[in-house]
Design a protein around this motif. Sequence first.
Motif, PDB file in Angstrom:
ATOM      1  N   GLY A  48      -1.270  -7.417   3.740  1.00 33.91           N
ATOM      2  CA  GLY A  48      -1.341  -6.205   2.933  1.00 33.91           C
ATOM      3  C   GLY A  48      -0.258  -6.172   1.874  1.00 33.91           C
ATOM      4  O   GLY A  48       0.460  -7.143   1.654  1.00 33.91           O
ATOM      5  N   ILE A  49      -0.155  -5.042   1.203  1.00 31.98           N
ATOM      6  CA  ILE A  49       0.871  -4.876   0.166  1.00 31.98           C
ATOM      7  C   ILE A  49       1.782  -3.686   0.474  1.00 31.98           C
ATOM      8  O   ILE A  49       2.408  -3.133  -0.398  1.00 31.98           O
ATOM      9  N   GLU A  50       1.799  -3.290   1.742  1.00 26.73           N
ATOM     10  CA  GLU A  50       2.708  -2.271   2.267  1.00 26.73           C
ATOM     11  C   GLU A  50       2.604  -0.911   1.577  1.00 26.73           C
ATOM     12  O   GLU A  50       3.602  -0.295   1.265  1.00 26.73           O
ATOM     13  N   ILE A  51       1.398  -0.478   1.338  1.00 20.02           N
ATOM     14  CA  ILE A  51       1.189   0.902   0.902  1.00 20.02           C
ATOM     15  C   ILE A  51       1.010   1.697   2.185  1.00 20.02           C
ATOM     16  O   ILE A  51       0.149   1.394   2.992  1.00 20.02           O
ATOM     17  N   SER A  52       1.825   2.689   2.387  1.00 26.28           N
ATOM     18  CA  SER A  52       1.771   3.419   3.655  1.00 26.28           C
ATOM     19  C   SER A  52       0.498   4.245   3.759  1.00 26.28           C
ATOM     20  O   SER A  52       0.039   4.843   2.791  1.00 26.28           O
ATOM     21  N   SER A  53      -0.035   4.288   4.955  1.00 31.33           N
ATOM     22  CA  SER A  53      -1.250   5.041   5.238  1.00 31.33           C
ATOM     23  C   SER A  53      -0.918   6.513   5.436  1.00 31.33           C
ATOM     24  O   SER A  53       0.062   6.852   6.110  1.00 31.33           O
ATOM     25  N   LEU A  54      -1.712   7.382   4.873  1.00 32.34           N
ATOM     26  CA  LEU A  54      -1.501   8.816   5.084  1.00 32.34           C
ATOM     27  C   LEU A  54      -1.785   9.205   6.536  1.00 32.34           C
ATOM     28  O   LEU A  54      -1.161  10.111   7.071  1.00 32.34           O
TER      29      LEU A  54
ATOM     30  N   LYS B 132       3.429   4.820  -4.169  1.00 42.26           N
ATOM     31  CA  LYS B 132       4.367   4.874  -3.045  1.00 42.26           C
ATOM     32  C   LYS B 132       5.311   6.069  -3.134  1.00 42.26           C
ATOM     33  O   LYS B 132       5.654   6.674  -2.119  1.00 42.26           O
ATOM     34  N   SER B 133       5.732   6.425  -4.328  1.00 40.54           N
ATOM     35  CA  SER B 133       6.724   7.495  -4.443  1.00 40.54           C
ATOM     36  C   SER B 133       6.097   8.882  -4.519  1.00 40.54           C
ATOM     37  O   SER B 133       6.533   9.792  -3.823  1.00 40.54           O
ATOM     38  N   VAL B 134       5.099   9.060  -5.331  1.00 40.09           N
ATOM     39  CA  VAL B 134       4.541  10.404  -5.542  1.00 40.09           C
ATOM     40  C   VAL B 134       3.357  10.674  -4.626  1.00 40.09           C
ATOM     41  O   VAL B 134       3.359  11.626  -3.854  1.00 40.09           O
ATOM     42  N   LEU B 135       2.340   9.837  -4.700  1.00 43.55           N
ATOM     43  CA  LEU B 135       1.129  10.105  -3.929  1.00 43.55           C
ATOM     44  C   LEU B 135       1.310   9.830  -2.445  1.00 43.55           C
ATOM     45  O   LEU B 135       0.505  10.251  -1.636  1.00 43.55           O
TER      46      LEU B 135
ATOM     47  N   ILE C 115      -6.928  -3.214   4.043  1.00 44.99           N
ATOM     48  CA  ILE C 115      -6.030  -4.364   4.075  1.00 44.99           C
ATOM     49  C   ILE C 115      -4.788  -4.072   3.222  1.00 44.99           C
ATOM     50  O   ILE C 115      -3.672  -4.443   3.585  1.00 44.99           O
ATOM     51  N   ALA C 116      -4.967  -3.399   2.100  1.00 44.32           N
ATOM     52  CA  ALA C 116      -3.829  -3.063   1.229  1.00 44.32           C
ATOM     53  C   ALA C 116      -2.819  -2.182   1.952  1.00 44.32           C
ATOM     54  O   ALA C 116      -1.622  -2.243   1.672  1.00 44.32           O
ATOM     55  N   LEU C 117      -3.268  -1.382   2.899  1.00 46.94           N
ATOM     56  CA  LEU C 117      -2.378  -0.497   3.648  1.00 46.94           C
ATOM     57  C   LEU C 117      -1.539  -1.249   4.680  1.00 46.94           C
ATOM     58  O   LEU C 117      -0.559  -0.716   5.185  1.00 46.94           O
ATOM     59  N   ASN C 118      -1.910  -2.482   4.989  1.00 49.89           N
ATOM     60  CA  ASN C 118      -1.190  -3.272   5.998  1.00 49.89           C
ATOM     61  C   ASN C 118       0.167  -3.725   5.490  1.00 49.89           C
ATOM     62  O   ASN C 118       0.445  -3.708   4.293  1.00 49.89           O
ATOM     63  N   ALA C 119       0.973  -4.223   6.430  1.00 46.07           N
ATOM     64  CA  ALA C 119       2.271  -4.804   6.098  1.00 46.07           C
ATOM     65  C   ALA C 119       2.066  -6.166   5.441  1.00 46.07           C
ATOM     66  O   ALA C 119       0.984  -6.755   5.519  1.00 46.07           O
ATOM     67  N   LEU C 120       3.111  -6.667   4.793  1.00 47.45           N
ATOM     68  CA  LEU C 120       3.028  -7.968   4.124  1.00 47.45           C
ATOM     69  C   LEU C 120       2.662  -9.078   5.101  1.00 47.45           C
ATOM     70  O   LEU C 120       1.895  -9.985   4.752  1.00 47.45           O
TER      71      LEU C 120
END
Length: 190
Positions: free
Chosen positions: A162-168, A104-107, A153-158
């Motif tokens: 999902g687990i709220e990893i933002s999509s590029l 979330k922070s670097v990549l 699905i991981a990119l989706n909101a809770l």
Amino acid sequence: MSSSRRPVEPVFLPRRYGRLAPLSERKSSEGYFGLGVHDTALDEFVQFFGCSKGTFPLAYLGLPIGFNVNTPRNWKPLCDQFRKKFSGWKASLLSIGERYTLLKSVLGSLGIYHLSLFKCLETVFKELEGLRAKCFWGSSDSNKKMHWISWDIALNALENGGIEISSLRALNLGLIFKWVWRFTSCPNTF
């Protein structure tokens, strides 16, 4: 529509902006670029000051200038940056929480300059998201780990599982639309 803007004036840009030495002391390998200038005027400038003429394409602050951004190979420096930050041995030493924070922070913000100016290609998105998924799951080329949920699905909101990893892709579109909003709401800014 009457134009109150002045015509583009010739600009001579040194390849390195940080040097404060006079032109006569600059190395001839730095190169000067002319924007809005005929080649003959740039040639005269280069000959008069004894410096070299730069050629396009070039990279400034890591951004390609004069490149065709619709070619996947021109996105290679960004993909290489992602690969350099992610390596299999680093991911295997981190817990899933640490990998989540790294992701979330670097990549998530590594290519923000590229993504704020250019619409990214679908093939590049797939490669970058694949690298991010490998990092999160702790996989490497030689060591495959089990993926508990689909990366989409991981990119989706809770709320959506999902687990709220933002999509590029969403980041890229948001940054591009920010420029569109800026140009339409404040036309005299630039």
